[in-house]
Design an enzyme around this catalytic site. Sequence first.
Site, PDB file in Angstrom:
ATOM      1  N   LYS A 297     -58.495 -25.335 -64.146  1.00  0.00           N
ATOM      2  CA  LYS A 297     -58.755 -26.505 -65.180  1.00  0.00           C
ATOM      3  C   LYS A 297     -60.252 -27.065 -65.008  1.00  0.00           C
ATOM      4  O   LYS A 297     -60.868 -27.349 -64.048  1.00  0.00           O
ATOM      5  CB  LYS A 297     -57.832 -27.868 -64.876  1.00  0.00           C
ATOM      6  CG  LYS A 297     -56.637 -27.604 -65.414  1.00  0.00           C
ATOM      7  CD  LYS A 297     -55.748 -28.797 -65.783  1.00  0.00           C
ATOM      8  CE  LYS A 297     -54.353 -28.170 -66.446  1.00  0.00           C
ATOM      9  NZ  LYS A 297     -54.342 -27.913 -67.612  1.00  0.00           N
TER      10      LYS A 297
ATOM     11  N   ARG B 140     -46.554 -21.956 -72.714  1.00  0.00           N
ATOM     12  CA  ARG B 140     -46.124 -20.779 -73.763  1.00  0.00           C
ATOM     13  C   ARG B 140     -45.652 -19.716 -73.119  1.00  0.00           C
ATOM     14  O   ARG B 140     -44.595 -19.180 -73.740  1.00  0.00           O
ATOM     15  CB  ARG B 140     -47.226 -20.790 -74.772  1.00  0.00           C
ATOM     16  CG  ARG B 140     -48.314 -20.009 -74.255  1.00  0.00           C
ATOM     17  CD  ARG B 140     -49.562 -20.034 -75.132  1.00  0.00           C
ATOM     18  NE  ARG B 140     -50.230 -21.334 -75.060  1.00  0.00           N
ATOM     19  CZ  ARG B 140     -51.459 -21.851 -75.843  1.00  0.00           C
ATOM     20  NH1 ARG B 140     -51.833 -20.978 -76.721  1.00  0.00           N
ATOM     21  NH2 ARG B 140     -51.758 -22.807 -75.671  1.00  0.00           N
TER      22      ARG B 140
HETATM   23  N1  BES Z   1     -50.223 -28.653 -69.286  1.00  0.00           N
HETATM   24  C1  BES Z   1     -51.346 -28.602 -70.003  1.00  0.00           C
HETATM   25  C2  BES Z   1     -51.409 -29.282 -71.224  1.00  0.00           C
HETATM   26  C3  BES Z   1     -51.602 -30.934 -70.831  1.00  0.00           C
HETATM   27  C4  BES Z   1     -52.902 -31.653 -71.200  1.00  0.00           C
HETATM   28  C5  BES Z   1     -50.762 -31.677 -70.447  1.00  0.00           C
HETATM   29  C6  BES Z   1     -52.897 -32.907 -70.816  1.00  0.00           C
HETATM   30  C7  BES Z   1     -50.690 -33.166 -70.330  1.00  0.00           C
HETATM   31  C8  BES Z   1     -51.942 -33.612 -70.457  1.00  0.00           C
HETATM   32  C9  BES Z   1     -51.379 -26.989 -70.744  1.00  0.00           C
HETATM   33  O1  BES Z   1     -50.671 -26.008 -69.835  1.00  0.00           O
HETATM   34  C10 BES Z   1     -52.713 -26.615 -70.781  1.00  0.00           C
HETATM   35  O2  BES Z   1     -53.536 -26.263 -69.971  1.00  0.00           O
HETATM   36  N2  BES Z   1     -53.009 -26.295 -72.084  1.00  0.00           N
HETATM   37  C11 BES Z   1     -54.387 -25.831 -72.520  1.00  0.00           C
HETATM   38  C12 BES Z   1     -54.428 -24.847 -73.236  1.00  0.00           C
HETATM   39  C13 BES Z   1     -55.523 -23.860 -73.572  1.00  0.00           C
HETATM   40  C14 BES Z   1     -55.877 -23.388 -72.442  1.00  0.00           C
HETATM   41  C15 BES Z   1     -55.358 -22.951 -74.775  1.00  0.00           C
HETATM   42  C16 BES Z   1     -54.989 -27.039 -73.229  1.00  0.00           C
HETATM   43  O3  BES Z   1     -54.488 -27.606 -74.097  1.00  0.00           O
HETATM   44  O4  BES Z   1     -56.351 -27.270 -72.916  1.00  0.00           O
HETATM   45 ZN    ZN Z   2     -52.196 -25.246 -68.425  1.00  0.00          ZN
END
Ligand code: BES
Ligand code: ZN
Length: 474
Positions: A255, A330
Amino acid sequence: MITILPISKKENTSKVYVVSDLIQLSSLGFNEDEFNYLKESLKDDFEWKLINRLKEQIYVVKVKDKPTSQSQEKIRKAGANITKSLNEFKQKEVAVYDKTKEEAYLSSIAEGMALANYQFLKYFKDAKNKTNTLKSIYAQSKDISKEQLLELNAIVEATFWARDLVNEPVSFLNAEELSNQIVEMGKKANFKVEVLDQIKLETLKMGGLLAVNKGSLDPATFTKMEWKPKSAKNKKPIILVGKGVVYDTGGLSLKPTANSMDIMKCDMGGAAAVSCAIYAIAKAKLPIHIVGLVPATDNRPGGNAYAPGDVVTMFDGTTVEVLNTDAEGRMILADALAYAKKYKPELVIDAATLTGSAMRAIGSYGSVVMGTASDTAFNKLEESGENTYERTVRFPFWDEYAQEIKSPIADIKNLGGASAGAITAGKFLEHFTDYPWIHVDIAGPAWADSDSGYLSKGGTGTGVRLFFDFVKNY
Ligand code: BES
Ligand code: ZN
Ligand code: ZN
């Protein structure tokens, strides 16, 4: 815990009166000073005032005549603040009387009062001293039926359980523990639970779930739930699918945003919503055949972690080019959605903390929904969103968005373009469905950054009340 009970005859307890007209105050035993104070100070609707008789506290809430989504939320919030006040006065019980003849107000205030009593104290050394004193809410029984009380208690207990699951750190709640908790729910509410372990997942070739799990030291699980009462009104089941990422580091695509990992124990909020909704549905014995599916793992960058550039063969044979390992939700949901096909479901709803994009679009005030189900199904869900104030907003789901997940080397890729991330994630999921389906992105409302009304900082349990209401009105 807190329980809502039919009223008993005890007189020396704190009370809450819900009134729609100040005339109704005259029969409640207030002395002249109290009466005049209330009459003068209770100006705004949904305001409440306290008459403090030291041993007992008398609260009066004034409401508008007809309950609406907005006004019921206002009275839930008034109830939440009254609970805080009762705990400050170290009260153990309270009786709630409705003078308005509107049952909806009585159940809403009781719900708000009960939900606000939630605490997560497990990790405090002096948890006992911190525990709320309030244990029982007595509700005027002539206005609220036994079934309604049973339902309210089931909803409150299930919401608390969902909040606990989200608030539990991954050091306790790994995928196996999440499955154990669901097994426990099944035992307590009499629904069937089966847990597929890592070996079973390998024989089934659940490629998406196994790929995300590769960087982890803990095994993945896949938990199946089924509530099938003899009275079931539907021939084909409704299926609820919940994202069970017990912790999301992003994997090798770690992240990138500072501190964004701090709340990533919330990434199984969809799994909590789905399992606890089924728990409440089974406890209340709703006459609907429901199946729940929860794929679960943590997402970590360990030794053999799946990597950007990998091509993964999913449960249904689709190949996926992985371009960002942080788009893991996903990957695991796809396998569960493909697995759902074998039930020939009437409707599938998935709940997932899927994208930051959904959160950025509408904040934490509701969930983003999209999919292929009928307008009627979407409208019903929206209606439940208003009833429970777990609101939903429907996003477009045009074919064009699917262009963005085309891959030059595999059937699809797990990443869309720079914009509309919530929708391209939805389009990825759609690929694995062949039935009417609604995707609910709860990334915004699953977690509260601060205490507010009947929500406390941390897990909110969002989805439990929404799905319960949806199934109840199905
Ligand atoms: N778990 C996250 C999404 C999320 C963000 C949940 C904030 C709760 C609070 C998800 O797995 C994620 O990391 N999504 C990415 C996708 C991207 C890499 C295409 C995102 O939304 O940034
Ligand atoms: Zn994620
Ligand atoms: Zn995630």
